[in-house]
Design a protein around this motif. Structure first.
Motif: not given
Length: 152
Positions: A53-67, A91-104
Motif C-alpha cells: 500500500f502506497k502513501l504520501t506524507l506532506q510535511f509543513t515547516e510546522d513539523y514536528p509541532n504539527k502532523p 495521532i494525525l489529528q487531536s492526539q498529535w505529539s512532536p515525539i512522533y516521527d515518520v516511523a511512528a
C-alpha cells in the motif's frame, strides 16, 4: 535552506533507513524532504497480508509541532480511510505529539489496518461491513490486497 523542520525530517529519514520497522519504508520524493512516498506492507496472518500500500506524507515547516497530511495513493477499503485516501487516525489529528516521527506515523497506520475503529468511520460502508459481516469485509480486503499488486 535548513530549517528545524527539515533537520528533523533528515533525522527521521536516516533513522528510517538505518532501522526501519517491519513492513514499512519511506523516503523523500525527488529530493524534496517535505514530501515523502511511503509503502506499508500488509501485516502477516491478517486479511491485509501480501498487500503493498502506497502513501504520501506532506510535511509543513510546522513539523514536528504539527502532523503531516497523510494519504493513501493505493485504493483502500477501511472504516477509517476516506475515499480520497486521507486517514482518520487520532495521532494525525487531536492526539498529535512532536515525539512522533515518520516511523511512528507509518507504524500506527499499519496497526490501524488490522485494528479499525468502526465507531468513528470515514467509510461508513466499510465500518458497517466490519461490524456486521466480517467474512464479507475480509473478502473485500483480499480484493484490495490483490489490486495493490498492480502498477499505479
Amino acid at each position: 535552506m535548513s530549517t528545524p523542520s527539515r533537520k528533523r525530517l533528515m533525522r527521521d529519514f536516516k533513522r528510517l533507513q538505518h532501522d526501519p520497522p517491519a513492513g514499512i519504508s519511506g523516503a523523500p520524493q525527488d529530493n524534496n524532504i517535505m514530501l515523502w512516498n511511503a509503502v506499508i506492507f500488509g501485516p502477516d496472518d491478517t486479511p491485509w497480508d501480501g498487500g503493498t500500500f502506497k502513501l504520501t506524507l506532506q510535511f509543513t515547516e510546522d513539523y514536528p509541532n504539527k502532523p503531516p497530511k497523510v494519504h493513501f495513493v493505493s485504493r483502500m477499503f477501511h472504516p477509517n480511510i476516506y475515499a480520497d485516501g486521507s486517514i482518520c487516525l487520532d495521532i494525525l489529528q487531536s492526539q498529535w505529539s512532536p515525539i512522533y516521527d515518520v516511523a511512528a506515523i507509518l507504524t500506527s497506520i499499519q496497526s490501524l489496518l488490522c485494528d479499525p475503529n468502526p465507531s468513528s468511520p470515514a467509510n461508513s460502508e466499510a465500518a458497517r461491513m466490519y461490524s456486521e459481516n466480517r467474512r464479507e469485509y475480509n473478502r473485500k480486503i483480499r480484493d484490495v490486497v490483490e489490486q495493490s499488486w498492480s502498477v499505479d
